[in-house]
Motif scaffolding. Structure first.
Motif, short mmCIF file in Angstrom:
data_model
loop_
_atom_site.label_atom_id
_atom_site.label_comp_id
_atom_site.label_asym_id
_atom_site.label_seq_id
_atom_site.Cartn_x
_atom_site.Cartn_y
_atom_site.Cartn_z
N ASN A 1 0.85 -1.18 0.00
CA ASN A 1 0.00 0.00 0.00
C ASN A 1 0.88 1.23 0.00
N PRO A 2 0.33 2.38 -0.39
CA PRO A 2 1.21 3.53 -0.63
C PRO A 2 1.51 4.41 0.57
N PHE B 1 0.78 6.99 2.36
CA PHE B 1 0.98 8.44 2.39
C PHE B 1 0.38 9.12 3.61
N ASN B 2 -0.58 8.45 4.24
CA ASN B 2 -1.31 8.95 5.41
C ASN B 2 -1.16 7.95 6.55
N TRP B 3 -1.34 8.41 7.77
CA TRP B 3 -1.38 7.45 8.88
C TRP B 3 -2.49 6.43 8.64
N ILE B 4 -3.69 6.90 8.23
CA ILE B 4 -4.82 5.98 8.10
C ILE B 4 -4.65 5.01 6.93
N CYS B 5 -3.77 5.33 5.99
CA CYS B 5 -3.46 4.39 4.89
C CYS B 5 -3.09 3.02 5.43
N SER B 6 -2.46 3.00 6.56
CA SER B 6 -2.06 1.83 7.33
C SER B 6 -1.29 2.34 8.53
N PRO B 7 -1.97 2.47 9.67
CA PRO B 7 -1.30 3.01 10.85
C PRO B 7 0.02 2.31 11.17
N ALA B 8 0.07 0.99 10.93
CA ALA B 8 1.30 0.25 11.26
C ALA B 8 2.48 0.73 10.43
N CYS B 9 2.24 1.17 9.20
CA CYS B 9 3.34 1.63 8.35
C CYS B 9 4.03 2.83 8.98
N GLU C 1 3.70 3.86 12.20
CA GLU C 1 4.16 3.66 13.59
C GLU C 1 5.35 2.71 13.68
N PHE D 1 6.49 0.62 2.45
CA PHE D 1 6.50 0.19 3.84
C PHE D 1 7.86 -0.47 4.07
N GLY E 1 -2.70 -3.18 12.53
CA GLY E 1 -2.56 -1.78 12.16
C GLY E 1 -2.45 -1.58 10.66
N THR F 1 -4.23 -1.21 7.10
CA THR F 1 -5.46 -0.99 6.34
C THR F 1 -5.34 -1.86 5.09
N SER G 1 -4.27 -0.11 -4.87
CA SER G 1 -2.82 -0.29 -4.84
C SER G 1 -2.61 -1.79 -4.76
#
Lengths: 516, 516
Positions: A100-101, A103-111, A113, A379, B67, B69, B82
């Motif tokens: 996934n790309p 660009f945002n926290w919500i795009c994947s919080p784990a990315c 954090e 990521f 975490g 998405t 993506s």
């Protein structure tokens, strides 16, 4: 391909990679192919119908692998290492599985954090100043593709910082374009027009080309300050100050200085405190320390002093080291640390309607897109996480110490050689030497010796069982052509180093015989 | 980790990924975590001793996956897809196994040549003009991280091109800084000082933020030309020409235009031929076509006309589409095609001593570092090669057609809905709609309707079983807040689309009931 087909193809890929590593030592270091070899071997259009995956995989082995220069080979001693460990490969596989790309926290919080966590882990591993930690909430770290992209990124941030300082000093500038603005920036166009093209980037004649390339890309001047062989090719504060003062007298605006810890040519360490003091004397100057290769050695406390660790912690505005070089993590994984994150975010932030999120608007999260040039981002933290946990601090340190030890032993051999000489003190996992059969100590810039070493370099370039990079050491004393061997490879053993050195000696002897 | 331990850990990773995909449909689409969840769960420093790999892997599952998405989830309909396919993951694994920085041909000839091959394959798949093929020796393609980095790259090349043109026209400029130069550039500083800050980038108010961000990073102006709802939000030539003429009258220099095929907001297709004609009328203008999402649909001949394929082939100086969006290849994999490769190489080339090679000096090979910003580069072509061969042209086309078909069926449902309306014609795999319970056709910019749809968007944002991106459609007719669903996901089925739509309908109904 369904899940079970993937299981089968995935196991097969793992097996092929195991075979590759089991046979790596038997392969040449450098690809033995001619330009166009692969273009000519493959069809010029994709297949109409899908093909069997096993066939494609076997063609990868048949066509692609012969064209690979094996950076993971024990005898690869060119450029700098670009290590990939098995742990890192598995990290990359997990990354690919949740692509996934980011660009945002919500795009994947784990990315976001996990990146924050491992960047603070590395700050801890390298004992960086508390300001460089994410948890300081002041500065922090981010993963960027490469050290050259890091320099471009930081140079842009530094440019905006300098223009802001100038516009605060000169609110009434009258010249130039009066209409329009740069998006999301408060700096008036008239300040940009007055100063925008007068900004100058500084480094030394031994700074990596990333400095000049950043200047080229930004359409700005680059000043390479001369160094001296007597100073072991490290940039001194006084020399920098002289060039800066001359530039200011000519109406230019110094805004960005690159200091290097571990230069490409010789592993030299610039005089960080001296440079830092110059930067403090000129408020528009931002000080970046490029430790792309050598920075990972900060993990070993006994190596810190010679690498001016305390000076970096005291003076650097930003710091970069590449985990994807000597740091056991596969390409790409360059760490950028800044002392003040606002320098980045005030130059890079952009949040159109469709990128808004409630967490960002509440100020609860970092959106790393505003710390970098591109919008989307890989990521990259899992490979770092797997490596750091699997090796542990002690395993990481042991790897670094081993590379230093191999170079130290090679350095001893060169010192005792009748034909070759070390031209600079050993720097970490790198030795810099040349063929000097007369062992003349005053022949630093002798044309004859340069030609001789150029020929040696060319002979070595035609062999595929070794890969050795030459360097041209420019200094106030003249130009000296040399060779360098770096022994930091993860799979490099003392046997490999001895074998590489034997080839260098043989080619050197053959060259000398030929000349007689 | 030795080879056999890697085999074991690699198989286990493949198995975990299989488990992940087998259970993907049961997971929420959006991560159900609070800011700080992972930072608080993990220690703040790396372990001193190495840990067991199985433990680390299980913690990846325990801490990281919650975490994530799930962009690969069938019900993921936010932003753009993506996609990562199993084929692409295996490609990434091979890439990681031979990790190297690929800045030179000799770094690994296969890295350069496989990229050339697959870029020409994609040019064939998308039926691009012959000039865009590498084998034309005139233009060609290169893989860059993202569409935003592509725009920054091309904008820099276009800036240098425009300054060259200006310096040829005005050899006798007298103003400005007279000393110094930008490294590896012949454009005099005085030309840069006269024009460097007067350069302007153009797009429309619906161009992706990549246009404004490139301007921000380069310290230049960005002009977003207004569009009209009556034109379906596509940029028209006349509107562009008016802004350009006004800018020229004000002393500015137009140098770069971004046309979009498939905008982020609505999938609009700008009037490429009209824009192209404007660009031809002003020699300093360079015309880039951003088809980041929609460009892969050129693989299907019947979709080409509505996407102005022939116009792109006729007028674009450069073209970008992301294989890592709808194109079945994992992030990152953005394709940049240029009609004239010298536009890139004359703005980005830098070859210090240690990067020289006999093959480059003989002009026999491409060194892709001179086509991009950074020095080092990932070996991104294997994933593209595995995907194109495993799917074949027909499989790739089928995937694209399926996404279009799903949207078409969703569009029919919205058209027949009493509560919702389509606000633009369906574009490929995307539908744009809003809640409009009165079905008032003249309510385009009604504040009440905007507030209503903003509330709907906020309600949907609090659900983790769907992920839908809102959009604000600015136009000459006013601002309209809408929602968009994209159905291009590789794992998205009609059942997924129906389930997502059911949630939208339920939330819409609940909102209307609440309001009454």
């Amino acid at each position: 391909m369904d899940i079970e087909a993937f299981r089968k193809a995935g196991y097969a890929a793992i097996d092929r990679i195991c075979d590759y590593y089991a046979t790596l030592a038997e392969r040449p270091v450098k690809a033995e192919v001619k330009p166009g070899y692969l273009i000519n071997a493959l069809p010029d259009h994709p297949p109409e119908q899908g093909e069997d995956f096993e066939v494609i995989s076997s063609e990868f082995e048949k066509h692609v692998l012969p064209g690979i220069t094996h950076w993971q080979h024990g005898k690869f001693t060119a450029y700098f290492p670009s290590i990939s460990t098995f742990e890192s490969m598995i990290g990359e596989l997990y990354t690919a599985s949740v692509s996934n790309p980011g660009f945002n926290w919500i795009c994947s919080p784990a990315c976001t954090e996990l990146e924050q966590v491992v960047l603070d882990w590395c700050a801890n591993l390298f004992d960086l100043h508390p300001d460089f930690y994410i948890k300081s909430k002041r500065g922090g770290g981010v993963i960027i593709t490469t050290a050259s992209e890091v320099v471009l990124t930081v140079a842009i941030a530094a440019r905006e910082r300098a223009l802001r300082i100038l516009s605060e000093k000169e609110p009434d500038v009258e010249e130039g374009v009066k209409t329009g603005r740069v998006p999301d920036s408060d700096t008036p166009m008239k300040i940009r027009e007055k100063y925008g093209q007068r900004l100058v980037i500084y480094g030394s004649t031994h700074t990596h080309s990333l400095g000049a390339k950043a200047a080229l890309l930004l359409g700005l001047q680059w000043k390479a300050v001369p160094v001296s062989a007597a100073d072991n090719y490290s940039l001194r504060g006084d020399a920098l100050r002289r060039v800066i003062e001359e530039d200011i007298a000519n109406g230019l605006v110094p805004f960005f200085v690159i200091g290097t810890v571990g230069t490409t040519n010789t592993g030299a360490v610039d005089r960080i405190a001296e440079i830092g003091q110059v930067c403090r004397d000129y408020p528009t100057l931002f000080f970046h320390v490029d430790a792309a290769w050598a920075g990972v050695a900060y993990s070993v406390p006994s190596l810190r002093e010679s690498l001016r660790h305390a000076e970096v912690n005291e003076y650097a505005d930003s710091f970069c080291t590449n985990m994807h070089k000597w740091g056991l993590v596969g390409f790409d994984c360059s760490l950028l640390y800044v002392r003040n994150r606002q320098t980045l975010t005030s130059a890079m932030s952009m949040t159109p309607f469709y990128l808004r999120s409630k967490e960002s608007e509440a100020g609860e999260v970092i959106d790393y897109r505003n710390w970098q040039l591109a919008l989307g981002r890989r990521f990259r933290s899992p490979k770092l996480w797997f490596v750091l946990r699997s090796f542990g601090v002690s395993g990481f340190q042991k790897h670094i110490q081993r590379g230093v030890e191999l170079s130290s032993r090679l350095g001893d051999m060169i010192r005792s050689s009748a034909r070759f000489e070390l031209v600079t003190p050993q720097s970490l996992s790198m030795v810099v030497f040349r063929l000097n059969p007369g062992q003349s100590p005053n022949a630093l810039a002798s044309d004859d010796l340069n030609k001789l070493n150029s020929k040696l370099s060319s002979r070595l370039d035609h062999r595929s069982d070794v890969f050795i990079t030459p360097a041209m050491l420019g200094s106030e004393e003249g130009n000296m052509e040399v060779l360098r061997i770096q022994t930091g490879g993860y799979r490099t053993t003392m046997e490999d180093v001895l074998a590489v050195w034997k080839v260098v000696e043989e080619e050197g002897e053959a060259l000398l015989r030929e000349r007689e």
